[in-house]
Write a protein that holds these residues in place. Sequence first.
Motif, mmCIF file in Angstrom:
data_model
loop_
_atom_site.group_PDB
_atom_site.id
_atom_site.type_symbol
_atom_site.label_atom_id
_atom_site.label_comp_id
_atom_site.label_asym_id
_atom_site.label_seq_id
_atom_site.Cartn_x
_atom_site.Cartn_y
_atom_site.Cartn_z
ATOM 1 N N SER A 17 36.299 47.763 73.501
ATOM 2 C CA SER A 17 35.498 48.922 72.930
ATOM 3 C C SER A 17 35.491 48.850 71.409
ATOM 4 O O SER A 17 34.614 49.498 70.948
ATOM 5 N N ILE A 18 36.250 48.163 70.919
ATOM 6 C CA ILE A 18 36.058 47.666 69.396
ATOM 7 C C ILE A 18 34.884 46.808 68.958
ATOM 8 O O ILE A 18 34.104 47.012 68.353
ATOM 9 N N PHE A 19 34.978 45.589 69.672
ATOM 10 C CA PHE A 19 34.109 44.483 69.479
ATOM 11 C C PHE A 19 32.810 44.463 70.140
ATOM 12 O O PHE A 19 31.660 43.985 69.321
ATOM 13 N N PHE A 20 32.582 45.054 71.139
ATOM 14 C CA PHE A 20 31.410 45.342 71.968
ATOM 15 C C PHE A 20 30.401 45.748 71.130
ATOM 16 O O PHE A 20 29.163 45.430 71.226
ATOM 17 N N PRO A 21 30.472 47.048 70.569
ATOM 18 C CA PRO A 21 29.587 47.829 69.699
ATOM 19 C C PRO A 21 28.858 47.024 68.556
ATOM 20 O O PRO A 21 27.882 47.093 67.999
ATOM 21 N N ILE A 22 30.138 46.305 67.872
ATOM 22 C CA ILE A 22 29.603 45.164 66.727
ATOM 23 C C ILE A 22 28.632 44.476 67.430
ATOM 24 O O ILE A 22 27.426 44.027 66.543
ATOM 25 N N GLY A 67 22.612 42.375 67.666
ATOM 26 C CA GLY A 67 21.702 41.657 68.539
ATOM 27 C C GLY A 67 22.069 40.922 69.698
ATOM 28 O O GLY A 67 21.300 39.786 70.062
ATOM 29 N N ILE A 68 23.355 40.559 69.881
ATOM 30 C CA ILE A 68 23.978 39.665 70.794
ATOM 31 C C ILE A 68 23.823 40.238 72.286
ATOM 32 O O ILE A 68 23.997 41.176 72.508
ATOM 33 N N ASP A 69 23.466 39.151 73.013
ATOM 34 C CA ASP A 69 23.206 39.669 74.488
ATOM 35 C C ASP A 69 24.571 39.944 75.020
ATOM 36 O O ASP A 69 25.613 39.547 74.688
ATOM 37 N N PRO A 70 24.702 41.341 75.847
ATOM 38 C CA PRO A 70 25.972 41.673 76.145
ATOM 39 C C PRO A 70 26.812 40.677 77.179
ATOM 40 O O PRO A 70 27.798 40.721 77.207
ATOM 41 N N VAL A 71 25.740 40.303 78.140
ATOM 42 C CA VAL A 71 26.372 39.207 78.896
ATOM 43 C C VAL A 71 26.989 37.926 78.189
ATOM 44 O O VAL A 71 28.207 37.453 78.713
ATOM 45 N N HIS A 72 26.249 37.400 77.352
ATOM 46 C CA HIS A 72 26.678 36.104 76.384
ATOM 47 C C HIS A 72 27.842 36.785 75.715
ATOM 48 O O HIS A 72 28.857 35.866 75.759
ATOM 49 N N PHE A 73 28.147 37.814 75.218
ATOM 50 C CA PHE A 73 29.199 38.231 74.575
ATOM 51 C C PHE A 73 30.481 38.328 75.437
ATOM 52 O O PHE A 73 31.473 38.038 75.189
ATOM 53 N N GLY A 74 30.130 39.153 76.592
ATOM 54 C CA GLY A 74 31.281 39.243 77.788
ATOM 55 C C GLY A 74 31.754 37.849 78.110
ATOM 56 O O GLY A 74 33.049 38.114 78.091
ATOM 57 N N LEU A 75 30.916 36.840 78.254
ATOM 58 C CA LEU A 75 31.666 35.697 78.720
ATOM 59 C C LEU A 75 32.418 34.984 77.664
ATOM 60 O O LEU A 75 33.617 34.527 78.041
ATOM 61 N N VAL A 76 32.049 34.844 76.249
ATOM 62 C CA VAL A 76 32.611 34.343 75.322
ATOM 63 C C VAL A 76 33.946 35.195 75.080
ATOM 64 O O VAL A 76 34.902 34.374 74.820
ATOM 65 N N PHE A 77 34.000 36.234 74.963
ATOM 66 C CA PHE A 77 35.063 37.265 74.626
ATOM 67 C C PHE A 77 36.146 37.200 75.953
ATOM 68 O O PHE A 77 37.301 36.851 75.520
ATOM 69 N N VAL A 78 35.596 37.294 77.129
ATOM 70 C CA VAL A 78 36.625 36.999 78.192
ATOM 71 C C VAL A 78 37.393 35.645 78.237
ATOM 72 O O VAL A 78 38.660 35.636 78.367
ATOM 73 N N MET A 79 36.686 34.655 77.915
ATOM 74 C CA MET A 79 37.115 33.272 78.078
ATOM 75 C C MET A 79 38.086 33.149 76.806
ATOM 76 O O MET A 79 39.318 32.533 77.136
ATOM 77 N N THR A 80 37.838 33.670 75.790
ATOM 78 C CA THR A 80 38.572 33.437 74.450
ATOM 79 C C THR A 80 39.856 34.181 74.718
ATOM 80 O O THR A 80 40.942 33.756 74.398
ATOM 81 N N CYS A 81 39.915 35.417 75.271
ATOM 82 C CA CYS A 81 40.935 36.353 75.514
ATOM 83 C C CYS A 81 41.873 35.684 76.665
ATOM 84 O O CYS A 81 43.209 35.490 76.507
ATOM 85 N N ALA A 82 41.384 34.818 77.605
ATOM 86 C CA ALA A 82 41.982 34.290 78.361
ATOM 87 C C ALA A 82 43.013 32.941 78.080
ATOM 88 O O ALA A 82 43.811 32.578 78.568
ATOM 89 N N ILE A 83 42.495 32.484 76.994
ATOM 90 C CA ILE A 83 43.374 31.259 76.241
ATOM 91 C C ILE A 83 44.800 31.775 76.069
ATOM 92 O O ILE A 83 45.596 31.334 75.918
ATOM 93 N N GLY A 84 44.726 33.080 75.693
ATOM 94 C CA GLY A 84 46.251 33.623 75.473
ATOM 95 C C GLY A 84 47.147 33.508 76.521
ATOM 96 O O GLY A 84 48.385 33.673 76.220
ATOM 97 N N ASN A 85 46.583 33.277 77.696
ATOM 98 C CA ASN A 85 47.500 32.991 78.935
ATOM 99 C C ASN A 85 48.170 31.755 78.785
ATOM 100 O O ASN A 85 49.118 30.909 79.418
ATOM 101 N N PHE A 86 47.610 30.793 77.722
ATOM 102 C CA PHE A 86 48.189 29.291 77.675
ATOM 103 C C PHE A 86 48.907 29.025 76.488
ATOM 104 O O PHE A 86 49.229 27.774 76.337
ATOM 105 N N THR A 87 49.177 30.061 75.423
ATOM 106 C CA THR A 87 49.697 29.573 74.110
ATOM 107 C C THR A 87 50.809 30.482 74.234
ATOM 108 O O THR A 87 50.885 31.831 74.414
ATOM 109 N N PRO A 88 51.984 29.995 73.381
ATOM 110 C CA PRO A 88 53.131 30.551 73.270
ATOM 111 C C PRO A 88 52.927 31.787 72.038
ATOM 112 O O PRO A 88 51.974 31.600 71.024
#
Length: 427
Positions: free
Chosen positions: A341-346, A351-372
Amino acid sequence: MLLVIIFFFLFMLLGMPVVFAIAISGFLFFLQHPEIPITTPIQLPLTQNINFALLAIPLFITAGNMMNYTGITKRLIDLSMVLVGHLRGGLAHVTCVLSALMGGVSGSAIADAAMEARMLGPEMIKRGLPKGYAAGALVYSSLEVPTIPPSIGLVLFGTIAQVSIGRLFAGGIIPGLLVMTFLMITVAITSRIRNFAPLREKRASIVEIGISFIKSIWAIIFPVILIVGLRGGLFTPSEIGALCVVYALFVGILAYRELTLKNFIEALRDSTIDIGATMSLIAFSNIFSYGIVWERIPEIISSWILGITTNPYIFYLILIALLLVAGCFIDATVLILMLTSIFFPIAIKLGIDPVHFGLVFVMTCAIGNFTPPVGAAMYAVCTILDVSLEEFLKESWPFLLAVVLAIVTLIFFPSLVLFIPNLIFGK
């Protein structure tokens, strides 16, 4: 709100379960605002889960656990070995391909990483791969899972941001395969430098590949059924989740006939635990999110970022840097719940496509599962393989670099994400 955020990180540092850290720190916000009815923080968790779209999450979790007991996993491992077992570092390549195939089965990076660690990890070490290297390949290849449908992270993002889940699912196919390709290139380079042996001497014949493919067909067509059902308007995401459960039962009972009553009960037990943890996070995150909206934090951050740049590429790079740091301390699911809800409106303003943003956002968030120090997938694999954190970090950095480069590639080439959604659903 700053005090609430400080308490949240304090609770996390003290080792409190993240769901309680969110709930307690969020409740402190309401104690600071007596003008808000005290019943509000009690109502918010209930109203958050009264959402028909979110019903897809427990159903996908149940379907994934069912599929793991149907014999599909064993057949996908055989197919992966046939396809890439002749390459240097054979089992490391196998885990890259297997995660792409398992994306349509488990939908969870942590579940995939733990499952592959149990089934492939000991053999990888036995065949001469260093423990830390094996753990790195297993952990980072699981990034493919929350990208390829059905992805729980994409369902969460789509529900919060009101973006078509069908388009998100379709958009995740090429990015998932791209991550697999980057990881396999990494394995190929490091295996040649370190002289790792292949799994088998010869490349498999077309006949052998064909036989393994046919045996695995029930798993391979699974994502296709999801996207076709959503594209044709036959099902909502929640109804697709129910269909997935029925499909898993069909495959386990009638197709492969390996789903016993004992396995069925174990799958339900595992599903209950996973659903309870996930839905509790979703419910209590609404308390925290309410405070974020009340204090107009999205508008403040939006003004700050837009004051720095209006270039979408620079915004993406800032976002990746923030998420990689935040992912070291906060679970990926929580990041999606708190920050969408913070970064999606930005992103929309730029002018970023919602689907493009969603994939990049979710994938980057998922990296947190792999880092200490929080990475759940990292700890699961390191515990199973008895790998120290130091050894994991020393051996796994090439894989982290590969997945970050894959995400950066997606940022600069949006058509890689949008090609299939536009092809199936139209522009």
